[in-house]
Design an enzyme around this catalytic site. Structure first.
Site, PDB file in Angstrom:
ATOM      1  N   GLY A   1      52.177  38.221  42.440  1.00  0.00           N
ATOM      2  CA  GLY A   1      50.906  38.850  42.819  1.00  0.00           C
ATOM      3  C   GLY A   1      49.865  38.631  41.726  1.00  0.00           C
TER       4      GLY A   1
ATOM      5  CD1 TRP B   1      47.374  34.885  46.354  1.00  0.00           C
ATOM      6  CD2 TRP B   1      46.049  36.457  45.500  1.00  0.00           C
ATOM      7  NE1 TRP B   1      46.339  35.076  47.232  1.00  0.00           N
ATOM      8  CE2 TRP B   1      45.506  36.030  46.735  1.00  0.00           C
ATOM      9  CE3 TRP B   1      45.382  37.450  44.785  1.00  0.00           C
ATOM     10  CZ2 TRP B   1      44.333  36.574  47.260  1.00  0.00           C
ATOM     11  CZ3 TRP B   1      44.210  37.975  45.308  1.00  0.00           C
ATOM     12  CH2 TRP B   1      43.701  37.539  46.529  1.00  0.00           C
ATOM     13  CG  HIS B   2      44.780  38.630  41.189  1.00  0.00           C
ATOM     14  ND1 HIS B   2      45.988  39.146  41.568  1.00  0.00           N
ATOM     15  CD2 HIS B   2      43.841  39.417  41.748  1.00  0.00           C
ATOM     16  CE1 HIS B   2      45.776  40.220  42.326  1.00  0.00           C
ATOM     17  NE2 HIS B   2      44.483  40.395  42.456  1.00  0.00           N
ATOM     18  N   GLY B   3      44.995  34.163  39.737  1.00  0.00           N
ATOM     19  CA  GLY B   3      44.424  33.058  38.983  1.00  0.00           C
ATOM     20  C   GLY B   3      45.467  32.318  38.169  1.00  0.00           C
TER      21      GLY B   3
ATOM     22  CG  PHE C   1      40.667  36.179  41.856  1.00  0.00           C
ATOM     23  CD1 PHE C   1      40.648  35.549  40.629  1.00  0.00           C
ATOM     24  CD2 PHE C   1      40.329  37.508  41.918  1.00  0.00           C
ATOM     25  CE1 PHE C   1      40.275  36.234  39.483  1.00  0.00           C
ATOM     26  CE2 PHE C   1      39.962  38.211  40.779  1.00  0.00           C
ATOM     27  CZ  PHE C   1      39.931  37.569  39.561  1.00  0.00           C
TER      28      PHE C   1
END
Lengths: 337, 493
Positions: free
Chosen positions: B321, B324-326, B493
Site C-alpha cells: 500500500g 502504491w503511493h510512489g 501517485f
C-alpha cells in the site's frame, strides 16, 4: 429536502454582493489594476523565446531587469518588444541553463547580473523559484493554458484579482504580529511598490513614488534581508563552478548563432555599498566577463546609464526606466550586430 | 484538468448542460465519455492511448474469462490482464526506481553498472484507473458478477471524469448499474452536489494551498535542522495539507458526480478523529483500504491462518500500500510504520480480549472502541479523545516519511521534532505558526464532532439561513485565496 432553493439563492446572492463590494472597495482605494506574475504568465512568455532576434532580446535576471528595462520604450525605438523572462528575487542561472540546453533557442539574451543573486550557490533560495518555473514549463498543460487565457480576461477587468497583494495569504503575511528573534518570513513589500503588466513589466505606482514612508518600508526590507539572510559570496571552487556552468550555457547559445550580453543595472545607497563590499567588481563582474569571454554593460561605465537614483536603493522609478532604456539601446545595439 | 481551474468551470457547465438536454440516454453517456477523454487529454494527450488500451483489454479479457470454464485457461487469461495492467503501472511508475535500486545492488556486489537515466513521465491517475480496471477483471474471474455487455458502459465506468485521476477508486457495482438507466440529478442533488464542490474547493484552495502548503514546503525542503516548534509546525501543516488536498479532491469528485445524478462512494470519514489505526484506515482513503483488503489482504489469507500469518499479511498489505503511493523507499517506510502500528494494535487488542475473557478486567470494564481494547482510568469520552490524539500523533510521525524528499531528510526532521538537535535556527513566522495551529485545532475539532455523524446530518440540524451563510463563506474564502490552479498532491501517485 436538505438544501432548499432559497438556501442556494441566498448563498449566491451573498457571494455576488461580496464580489461586487470587494471590487468597488479596492477601486475606491485607487488600487492600480495589475496582473498576476504566476507560472502560467512566465510559461506563456517562455513560449516566445524562439522569436528572439538581435532587436528583440530575451531578458533574464531578477526584479531589476523587470523594473529598469521599459519594454514599451524599447518597442517604440526598435520596433519590437523584448521577451521578459526575469523573475523577482531569483538568480538567472537556472533560466540561462535552460535556454542553453534548448536546441531551438538561437536568439539574443541580455542577462541582468545582480551579484548577490547571480553568484548564489546552486540550489540555494535564490535559485528555487527559477528552478520551479523552469521545471514547470515543459508540463504546462493545455488545461493550464486555457485557464490562463480565461484568467487573463478576468484580471484585465477586476482589480481585486491580485494574488501578490490582495489575497488571503498576502493579508496574513502583513498582519502586525511580532516574530521570534531570528525568524524572518521573507520580504513583504507594500502593495504600491509593484504593478505587473501583461508583458511582465514591473512598475512602481505613483502612490509609491509620492510616499517616502513606503519607500523607506522597502529599504527596511532590504536591510532585513541582509540581516536575516546573510550573504555568503561564492569563492574558490564554488565560484569557479558557477563561472564554468555559465560559460557552458553561453557557449551553447553562441554555438547555435545566438548572442549573450551581461548587464549590470543601477543600484545605490546602502544596497550599493553592501554590493561593493561583498562582491567587488574585479572579483566577480570582471571575472565573469573574462571567464565567459562575453561582453558586459556595467552601468557605472556609461555616463548616460549612471545618472539615476533608485527610490528604494535597488530599482528605477518608471520615468527613469524609460530614460534608462532609451540610453541603453544605443549601447546594446553595436553588441548585437 | 483540475477542479480548481477556470477551464473546469467552463467544462463542467457544458457537461451539465449537455447532460440535462433532451437527448437520448445513450447520447448522454457518449457525451460523458467524450467529455471524460477531453478532461484527461488536456493534461497530456498521448497518455489517453494507455487508458484506451487498459479499457479495451480488460473489457474483452473479462468476457473471455467469463466464457471460459477450464481453470487453467481462466488463470492464463487473468494473468494476461494482470501483466498488462501491472506491467504498465510498473514501467511508468517504478521503472526508474527499479533501475536505480538494481544499479545500487550491482554496485554493492562490486559490479560496475552505469544505467542510462530513464526519462519516464508518469501518466496522471494511472495508479487509480489501473486499480479500477483490475477490480473489474478480478471480480469477473471470481464470478462475483457477469461481465458488462456494453463497451460504452464499461468505458464510462473506467473513464468517468470525476473519479478518473485521483479516485475515489470505484468498484464496478458502484457505478456500472447507475449507467444502465437514465440518471439526472434532482434539484436537491444538484444543490447538494454544488455545496460539496464548494466545500472540496475550500479544503483544497483555501486550507491546503492557501494556509498550509507554504509552511510544509518550507520546512520539508530545508537541508538543515530547525527548532522543535518549527519542525512540528511543518509536520502539522503537511498533515492538514494532505488531508485537505486529498479529501478536498474526493469531495469535489463526489459533488461533481452528484450534480450529474451519479453517486460515488465516500473516501474520507473524519480520519483525524480515528481511535487506533484500524479505525484510521476505515476513515482515510476508504476506497483504497477496502481495495487492498479485498484484493490483497484477504487473498493472502487475511486472518484465517493463525496469528503469525495475520501479522505477515498485514505487513505485506501495508508495505505494498505504501509502495502504491510512489516509487520511493520513504513510501515503503510509511506503509511499514502503518503496518507495524496495526500489528501492535492487534496484539494489544488480542491480549486485552484474552485478559477480559479470563475475568481480570471484570471490574474495570475496558474501553472497547472499534480499534482498541485499552483499560485506562478516567472519563470514557476523555479516554477516547486521548486515544484519538495518540493515534493522530503517530499518524503525524508517519507523514514525516511520506513527505520528506529523502530518508535522511525524514530522520533529520524527526530529530528536530524531538529536540535532539540543540541550537537549531528558528524559521517560521509567528503568523505561520498561529495559522497552522488554528487550522490543526479546527480540523481536529470538526473531525471529533462529526466522527460519528455526517455532513448530511449536520445540514439537517442547521437552519437554512445558517447553511447559506456557511456556504457563502466557503466560496468567498476560495475567491479571496486566489491561489492558481495548483495540482492535487495525489495526482503524482
Amino acid at each position: 429536502m436538505l438544501l432548499t432553493k432559497q438556501t442556494a439563492l441566498l448563498c449566491a446572492g451573498l457571494v455576488l454582493a461580496f464580489v461586487v463590494s470587494w471590487e468597488l472597495y479596492w477601486r475606491s482605494q485607487n488600487v492600480v489594476l495589475g496582473y498576476n506574475d504566476d507560472d502560467s504568465r512566465w510559461a506563456a512568455t517562455r513560449q516566445l523565446i524562439y522569436q528572439s532576434t538581435p532587436t528583440r532580446p530575451v531578458l533574464i535576471g531578477s526584479s531589476r531587469s523587470k523594473f529598469d528595462i521599459d519594454l514599451e520604450t524599447w518597442e517604440q525605438i526598435v520596433g519590437q518588444k523584448p521577451i521578459q523572462l526575469s523573475l523577482n528575487g531569483t538568480s538567472p542561472r537556472p533560466v540561462l541553463t535552460d535556454l542553453g540546453n534548448d536546441p531551438n533557442f538561437r536568439g539574443t539574451l541580455i542577462v541582468d547580473v545582480t551579484e548577490m543573486l547571480f553568484f548564489s550557490p546552486d540550489r540555494s533560495f535564490p535559485e528555487k523559484e527559477a528552478l520551479r518555473r523552469v521545471h514547470h514549463y515543459p508540463h504546462w498543460s493545455l488545461s493550464e493554458q486555457a485557464s490562463f487565457w480565461i484568467s487573463e480576461m478576468l484580471e484585465s477587468r477586476l482589480v481585486f484579482l491580485d494574488e501578490m497583494n490582495l489575497s488571503l495569504g498576502a493579508f496574513l503575511k502583513k498582519l502586525p504580529i511580532p516574530n521570534r528573534p531570528g525568524a524572518f518570513g521573507g520580504p513583504v513589500f507594500p502593495r504600491e511598490f509593484e504593478v505587473v503588466s501583461p508583458d511582465r513589466q514591473s512598475r512602481m505606482t505613483l502612490a509609491f513614488l509620492a510616499d517616502t514612508t513606503l519607500q523607506n518600508e522597502v529599504k527596511q526590507v532590504w536591510v532585513d534581508v541582509g540581516k536575516y539572510v546573510p550573504m555568503k559570496p561564492a569563492v574558490g571552487a564554488e565560484l569557479l563552478a558557477i563561472l564554468n556552468a555559465t560559460k557552458r550555457s553561453v557557449d551553447q547559445i553562441r554555438a547555435r548563432g545566438g548572442r549573450v550580453i551581461f548587464l549590470r543595472t543601477p543600484s545605490d545607497g546602502v544596497m550599493r555599498q553592501a554590493e561593493k563590499a561583498l562582491f567587488p567588481r574585479e572579483k566577480y563582474w570582471n571575472r565573469l566577463l573574462t571567464h565567459t569571454q562575453t561582453t558586459g554593460i556595467y552601468f557605472e561605465d556609461y555616463p548616460e546609464l549612471r545618472q539615476f537614483t533608485c527610490p528604494e536603493w535597488s530599482h528605477l522609478a518608471p520615468q527613469d526606466a524609460i530614460t534608462f532604456t532609451q540610453n541603453l539601446i544605443p549601447v546594446v545595439r553595436p553588441l548585437t550586430r | 484538468m483540475v477542479f480548481n481551474s477556470f477551464t473546469f468551470v467552463i467544462f463542467f457547465a457544458v457537461m451539465l448542460a449537455l447532460h440535462n438536454a433532451p437527448l437520448p440516454w445513450k447520447v448522454k453517456k457518449i457525451n460523458l465519455l467524450l467529455g471524460s477523454y477531453l478532461f484527461y487529454a488536456l493534461w497530456n494527450p498521448p497518455f489517453i492511448l494507455l487508458l484506451w488500451l487498459s479499457t479495451v483489454v480488460d473489457f474483452y479479457m473479462a468476457r473471455l474469462i467469463a466464457d471460459e470454464h477450464r481453470p487453467a485457461r481462466r488463470k492464463a487469461l487473468l494473468a494476461v490482464s494482470l501483466v498488462l495492467n501491472l506491467g504498465m503501472l510498473s514501467y511508468f511508475k517504478y521503472g526508474g526506481f527499479l533501475l536505480e535500486n538494481f544499479t545500487v545492488l550491482l554496485d554493492s556486489l562490486g559490479i560496475a553498472f552505469q544505467a542510462a537515466k530513464p526519462d519516464i513521465i508518469l501518466p496522471v491517475g494511472i495508479s487509480f484507473y489501473t486499480f479500477v480496471t483490475l477490480s473489474y477483471t478480478l471480480d469477473v474471474y471470481r464470478r462475483k458478477f457477469a461481465p458488462e455487455p456494453s463497451l460504452l458502459n464499461f468505458a464510462l465506468f473506467v473513464t468517468y471524469f470525476p473519479h478518473l485521476v485521483a479516485g475515489p477508486i470505484v468498484r464496478p457495482e458502484d457505478l456500472i448499474p447507475q449507467f444502465k438507466t437514465p440518471h439526472r440529478a434532482t434539484a436537491d442533488q444538484l444543490r447538494w452536489g454544488l455545496l460539496l464542490l464548494s466545500l472540496g474547493l475550500f479544503m483544497k484552495v483555501t486550507i491546503a494551498d492557501g494556509l498550509l502548503a507554504d509552511t510544509a514546503d518550507l520546512i520539508f525542503s530545508l537541508p538543515f535542522p530547525v527548532q522543535p516548534l518549527d519542525a512540528w509546525t511543518g509536520v502539522l501543516a503537511f498533515s492538514g495539507q494532505i488531508f485537505c488536498d486529498f479529501a478536498g479532491y474526493s469531495t469535489c469528485a463526489i459533488g461533481v458526480s452528484l450534480c450529474l445524478g451519479f453517486v460515488l462512494p465516500d473516501n474520507f470519514r473524519y480520519p483525524y478523529a480515528a481511535i487506533g489505526f484500524r479505525d484510521f484506515w476505515r476513515r482515510w482513503h476508504i476506497t483504497l483500504s477496502t481495495w487492498l483488503r479485498d484484493y490483497l489482504y484477504i487473498p493472502l489469507g487475511g486472518n484465517r491462518h493463525g496469528a503469525f500469518r495475520t501479522y505477515i499479511n498485514l505487513m505485506i498489505t501495508m508495505l505494498l500500500g505504501g509502495l502504491w503511493h510512489g516509487a520511493s523507499w520513504n513510501f515503503v517506510v510509511w506503509g511499514g510504520l502503518h503496518g507495524l502500528f496495526l500489528c501492535v494494535e492487534r496484539l494489544i487488542e488480542q491480549a486485552g480480549l484474552r485478559r477480559a475473557e479470563a475475568g481480570e478486567w471484570a471490574e474495570s470494564k475496558p474501553l472497547v472502541s472499534r480499534a482498541s481494547v485499552v483499560g485506562l482510568p478516567g472519563n470514557q469520552a476523555v479516554r477516547r479523545f486521548g486515544l484519538a490524539l495518540l493515534t493522530l500523533f503517530l499518524v503525524n510521525i508517519t507523514w514525516v516519511f511520506f513527505r520528506a524528499p529523502t530518508f535522511d531528510g525524514a530522520m533529520l526532521l524527526m530529530l528536530c521534532m524531538f529536540g535532539a538537535i540543540p541550537d537549531a535556527p528558528v524559521m517560521l513566522t509567528t503568523t505561520a505558526i498561529l495559522t497552522v495551529g488554528l487550522v490543526t485545532v479546527g480540523l481536529i475539532t470538526c473531525h471529533w464532532l462529526l466522527r460519528d455523524s455526517s455532513l448530511v446530518q449536520l445540514a439537517r440540524r442547521l437552519p437554512g439561513w445558517v447553511l447559506s451563510l456557511a456556504w457563502a463563506a466557503l466560496l468567498i474564502l476560495v475567491i479571496l485565496t486566489q491561489k492558481g490552479s495548483g495540482s492535487f498532491i495525489y495526482f503524482q501517485f
